[in-house]
Design a protein around this motif. Structure first.
Motif, PDB file in Angstrom:
ATOM      1  N   PRO A 229       0.756  -1.074  -0.018  1.00  0.00           N
ATOM      2  CA  PRO A 229      -0.189   0.259   0.015  1.00  0.00           C
ATOM      3  C   PRO A 229       0.804   1.558  -0.520  1.00  0.00           C
ATOM      4  CG  PRO A 229      -1.335  -1.641   1.851  1.00  0.00           C
ATOM      5  CD  PRO A 229       0.327  -1.888   1.096  1.00  0.00           C
ATOM      6  N   ALA A 230       1.611   0.989   0.864  1.00  0.00           N
ATOM      7  CA  ALA A 230       3.050   2.186   1.076  1.00  0.00           C
ATOM      8  C   ALA A 230       3.191   2.677  -0.411  1.00  0.00           C
ATOM      9  CB  ALA A 230       3.862   1.942   1.854  1.00  0.00           C
ATOM     10  N   VAL A 231       4.278   1.598  -1.209  1.00  0.00           N
ATOM     11  CA  VAL A 231       4.701   1.281  -2.801  1.00  0.00           C
ATOM     12  C   VAL A 231       3.129   2.039  -3.344  1.00  0.00           C
ATOM     13  CG1 VAL A 231       5.518   0.266  -4.262  1.00  0.00           C
ATOM     14  CG2 VAL A 231       6.119  -0.614  -2.056  1.00  0.00           C
ATOM     15  N   LEU A 232       2.740   1.223  -3.605  1.00  0.00           N
ATOM     16  CA  LEU A 232       1.529   2.217  -4.306  1.00  0.00           C
ATOM     17  C   LEU A 232       1.167   3.763  -4.262  1.00  0.00           C
ATOM     18  CD1 LEU A 232      -0.849   2.131  -6.621  1.00  0.00           C
ATOM     19  CD2 LEU A 232      -2.535   0.686  -4.938  1.00  0.00           C
ATOM     20  N   ALA A 233       0.826   4.399  -2.862  1.00  0.00           N
ATOM     21  CA  ALA A 233       0.664   5.463  -2.866  1.00  0.00           C
ATOM     22  C   ALA A 233       2.079   6.128  -3.420  1.00  0.00           C
ATOM     23  CB  ALA A 233       0.613   5.684  -1.213  1.00  0.00           C
ATOM     24  N   GLU A 234       2.825   5.548  -3.324  1.00  0.00           N
ATOM     25  CA  GLU A 234       4.787   6.829  -3.797  1.00  0.00           C
ATOM     26  C   GLU A 234       4.658   6.263  -5.320  1.00  0.00           C
ATOM     27  OE1 GLU A 234       8.442   9.098  -4.016  1.00  0.00           O
ATOM     28  OE2 GLU A 234       7.110   7.871  -1.499  1.00  0.00           O
ATOM     29  N   VAL A 235       4.238   5.261  -5.978  1.00  0.00           N
ATOM     30  CA  VAL A 235       4.281   4.563  -7.517  1.00  0.00           C
ATOM     31  C   VAL A 235       2.921   6.010  -8.061  1.00  0.00           C
ATOM     32  CG1 VAL A 235       3.900   3.022  -9.248  1.00  0.00           C
ATOM     33  CG2 VAL A 235       5.403   3.032  -7.515  1.00  0.00           C
ATOM     34  N   GLU A 236       2.041   6.247  -7.779  1.00  0.00           N
ATOM     35  CA  GLU A 236       1.142   6.869  -8.050  1.00  0.00           C
ATOM     36  C   GLU A 236       1.441   9.294  -7.637  1.00  0.00           C
ATOM     37  OE1 GLU A 236      -2.218   6.110  -4.405  1.00  0.00           O
ATOM     38  OE2 GLU A 236      -3.286   5.158  -6.136  1.00  0.00           O
ATOM     39  N   ALA A 237       2.219   9.105  -6.799  1.00  0.00           N
ATOM     40  CA  ALA A 237       2.613  10.585  -6.559  1.00  0.00           C
ATOM     41  C   ALA A 237       4.345  10.237  -7.941  1.00  0.00           C
ATOM     42  CB  ALA A 237       3.768  10.808  -5.263  1.00  0.00           C
ATOM     43  N   ALA A 238       5.006   9.296  -8.181  1.00  0.00           N
ATOM     44  CA  ALA A 238       5.459   9.639  -9.263  1.00  0.00           C
ATOM     45  C   ALA A 238       5.251   9.396 -10.298  1.00  0.00           C
ATOM     46  CB  ALA A 238       6.343   7.920  -9.375  1.00  0.00           C
ATOM     47  N   HIS A 239       4.379   8.835 -10.435  1.00  0.00           N
ATOM     48  CA  HIS A 239       3.268   9.103 -12.435  1.00  0.00           C
ATOM     49  C   HIS A 239       2.818  10.569 -12.322  1.00  0.00           C
ATOM     50  CE1 HIS A 239      -0.846   7.316 -14.493  1.00  0.00           C
ATOM     51  NE2 HIS A 239      -0.069   7.787 -15.202  1.00  0.00           N
ATOM     52  N   ALA A 240       2.075  11.042 -10.486  1.00  0.00           N
ATOM     53  CA  ALA A 240       2.162  12.288 -11.315  1.00  0.00           C
ATOM     54  C   ALA A 240       3.051  13.001 -11.810  1.00  0.00           C
ATOM     55  CB  ALA A 240       1.594  12.953 -10.122  1.00  0.00           C
ATOM     56  N   ALA A 241       4.396  12.613 -11.434  1.00  0.00           N
ATOM     57  CA  ALA A 241       5.838  13.544 -11.446  1.00  0.00           C
ATOM     58  C   ALA A 241       5.707  13.011 -12.879  1.00  0.00           C
ATOM     59  CB  ALA A 241       6.783  13.594 -10.602  1.00  0.00           C
ATOM     60  N   GLY A 242       5.420  12.516 -13.520  1.00  0.00           N
ATOM     61  CA  GLY A 242       6.225  11.374 -14.747  1.00  0.00           C
ATOM     62  C   GLY A 242       5.627  11.310 -15.764  1.00  0.00           C
TER      63      GLY A 242
END
Length: 694
Positions: A653-666
């Motif tokens: 779940p924490a990884v998913l939240a971080e990847v969602e933030a990375a998606h917003a950036a990338g």
């Protein structure tokens, strides 16, 4: 149904009892073996007609170590210290007859005996630090009583495996005999009880002991087990033997539950799983006694050296005789350092080079068993080579490409025998790096894949089987890793801050320092090749392109992300900072600060997310294969277990939240994988997931 034979049996040779362990294939210390040994000692203690005992593992064996099937299970009695105590506590001398690998707990059992006799092929070592733990059944206390503290520290901390001759010289073996069981039976007639626990630790040179401790701690690379091993070994002189055992056991139990030990156990099992490939069951490898390497540049020379080291005959092919001889000189140069250090002898180098045939004659390939193309990473170049190979190499020979990005199926289809084509992606320097990415094309035959895995084993590489896609397992993920590191820089992190965060995490070098070392033009060429198919919604950072266009290609040009002096020493380059600032201004980016933890989480999570996409697509067979690739080929810290293991430990779940933030950036290309979403919502893990239609 017949009952399984007992793992431990007793038989008599007059007044001498032979306790034999027979638990194929390597006599691991399973619960059955431990129980059998304790029961055997109790039986022998109660038998007054027994005057001595020989402990044997049978022909070619003793005890290889722990039972890997029990490693991740809760500990179960009898515990190994109880087994060793029962052996040492027997009121009759016990002689170990060692005829094979005697490692970890196996050596601790042998140290509980009163004497040890080995065959010339015996191997002895306390190897627990490789799994992030220390010996837990007296190894750190009994070993110093034989070899002294200064010698015991490197033996344990470096997990050295000694051959019989060296073990005998150190006193670990009392004798070396071709038939250790017969020799042990002879020795038993006059053997005396002499438990190591009753011996003092020899007085040693304090300076030598300190030097050994300092060297071990310097090489620990963040592994807690090394510091604990040094501490308990040095304390072997303090208090009673029982005190030393208690210190050792407490440290062992604490380390066993550490994150580092869990990561190393994960990799231990991953290595054993990597060769289990669906679809090749029963396929026999084709012969590969003679191998040709096409291209004698840095990569080709390294591959040739790795093959020569394994005893293979190598034909090294270049465009003309001058280039072929230059390639042979390059191969010869790879032996300069090991020759100087004494790792190989001049005679060994001469023998290996005698099996190297440099040539420009393609007709010489007609008799080889396997060809490895190691030419420039350009499709036109490789296409020309494979068309030529198709005409000169005998039917049934394996045709392999060392491509790191290109479409293996397209290469295979240039031949009339795509079933004979496989990818063998070596990592530079190829003679040293452990990873070998074995790429299975759509038409690769099962026995060709089996041959590739057999070759990997022969030359001492860690194979990881990958499906065919751009970049395969490793470079595909690495491209995402690099891209998101560049996003962090454009958004406000300095390159040296990203590198420092990665090095603090455990990488030997940060990603920008690695890029400078490899050459920025390599990735630049790849980006240009992909430009036509790049999604316009994917964020693109121009900073590395601008560095290349300015002729700043890394160490080889004296500047890249960093500046370099004539000796190759790195320093910060204000021109890089100015270029980055100009790009931020042009794009209207207000830079923000990132903590080391934020940098580490972002980059590990995007790696794991791309790995999850590879699992979904079947490019990687299992998450642990991805971890092996990154630990052995890309410098991911072993103590973190690889990106997929690290993600599981972080919690998906924490990884998913971080990847969602990375998606917003990338933008495009950075979206969370469906697998990550599903596992995060269901409480699953990458380690437990298997592709059902693999």
């Amino acid at each position: 149904m017949n009952a399984a034979p007992a793992p431990v049996t007793l038989r008599r040779h007059g007044s001498v009892a032979v306790v034999e362990i027979a638990y194929a294939p390597v006599n691991p210390l399973s619960k059955g073996v431990r129980t059998g040994l304790v029961e055997a000692m109790a039986t022998l203690k109660a038998d007054p007609t027994v005057t001595a005992v020989v402990l044997s593992g049978g022909p070619g064996r003793f005890i290889a170590g722990a039972d890997i099937r029990e490693m991740n299970a809760p500990p179960d009695e009898p515990f190994l210290p109880d087994v060793v105590a029962a052996i040492e506590g027997l009121d009759k001398p016990v002689i170990a007859a060692i005829d094979g690998a005697t490692l970890g707990g196996g050596l601790e059992v042998a140290l509980g005996c009163d004497a040890r006799i080995g065959s010339p092929k015996a191997l002895l070592g306390l190897t627990e630090t490789r799994l992030g733990i220390i010996p837990g059944a007296g190894g750190t206390q009994r070993l110093p009583r034989i070899v002294g503290i200064a010698a015991a520290i490197p033996l344990v901390c470096e997990a050295r495996i000694l051959k019989a001759k060296e073990a005998h010289a150190l006193g670990l073996l009392d004798a070396v005999a071709d038939d250790p069981l017969a020799a042990a039976l002879d020795f038993a007639a006059t053997a005396q009880k002499r438990p190591l626990s009753a011996l003092p630790v020899p007085e040693g040179d304090a300076a030598a002991e300190q030097a050994a401790a300092d060297a071990a701690l310097k090489g620990a690379k963040g592994q807690p087990a090394i510091g604990e091993a040094v501490r308990v070994i040095r304390a072997a002189r303090e208090g009673t033997f029982a005190d030393g055992l208690a210190r050792e056991r407490a440290a062992f139990l604490a380390l066993r539950e550490s994150s580092e030990a869990k990561a190393l156990r994960h990799l231990f099992f991953a290595e054993r799983e990597a060769g289990k490939v669906p679809g090749i069951e029963g396929a026999a490898a084709r012969p590969f006694a003679s191998v040709a390497v096409i291209g004698a540049g840095t990569m080709g020379a390294g591959i040739a050296s790795a093959l020569l080291d394994a005893g293979l005959n190598v034909t090294l092919v270049e465009r003309d005789e001058d280039a072929a001889q230059a390639g042979a000189t390059r191969v010869r140069g790879l032996y300069d350092r090991p020759l100087k250090s004494g790792r190989v002898s001049a005679a060994q180098v001469d023998e290996r080079l005698a099996r190297l045939v440099p040539t420009a004659d393609w007709d010489s390939l007609s008799a080889v068993d396997l060809v490895i193309e190691a030419a420039f990473e350009d499709m036109d170049v490789k296409a020309d080579i494979f068309r030529r190979l198709d005409t000169v190499v005998r039917p049934g020979a394996v045709l392999a490409s060392n491509t790191s990005y290109l479409d293996l199926d397209a290469i295979a289809d240039l031949t009339s025998r795509p079933e004979d084509v496989v990818g063998l992606h070596f990592f530079a320097p190829a003679n040293l790096m452990k990873l070998l990415e074995v790429v299975r094309g759509a038409k690769t035959a099962p026995d060709v894949l089996a041959t590739a895995l057999g070759l990997a084993k022969k030359i001492g590489k860690q194979p990881v089987v990958a499906g065919n896609c751009d970049g395969f397992i490793g470079n595909r993920i690495y491209a995402v890793y690099r891209r998101h590191a560049e996003y962090l820089v454009e958004d406000g992190a300095a390159p040296e801050e990203v590198d420092a965060a990665l090095e603090s995490y455990g990488f030997a070098m940060g990603i920008f320092a690695v890029s400078d070392m490899s050459g920025l033009d390599i990735a630049f060429a790849m980006r240009k090749r992909r430009a036509a198919t790049r999604d316009p919604n994917e964020r693109y950072v121009t900073i590395p392109d601008l560095l290349c266009e300015a002729g700043r290609l890394g160490r080889k040009t004296g500047s890249g992300w960093y500046a370099y002096d004539t000796a190759g020493k790195k320093s910060l380059d204000p021109r890089t900072a100015d270029l980055i600032a100009a790009v931020r201004t042009e794009r209207g980016i207000a830079p923000r600060a990132f903590t080391p933890g934020e940098i580490q989480r972002r980059l590990v999570c995007v790696m794991a997310n791309e790995g999850a996409k590879e699992l979904e697509e079947g490019i990687a067979l299992r998450a642990s294969d991805i971890d092996l690739a990154f630990v052995n080929g890309y410098g991911f810290p072993r103590l973190k277990g690889g990106p997929m293991f690290a993600a599981d430990q972080m919690g998906l779940p924490a990884v998913l939240a971080e990847v969602e933030a990375a998606h917003a950036a990338g933008g495009a290309g950075s979206a969370p994988s469906q697998l990550l979403i599903d596992l995060a919502r269901s409480g699953g893990s990458f380690a437990a997931w298997r592709k059902t239609n693999a």
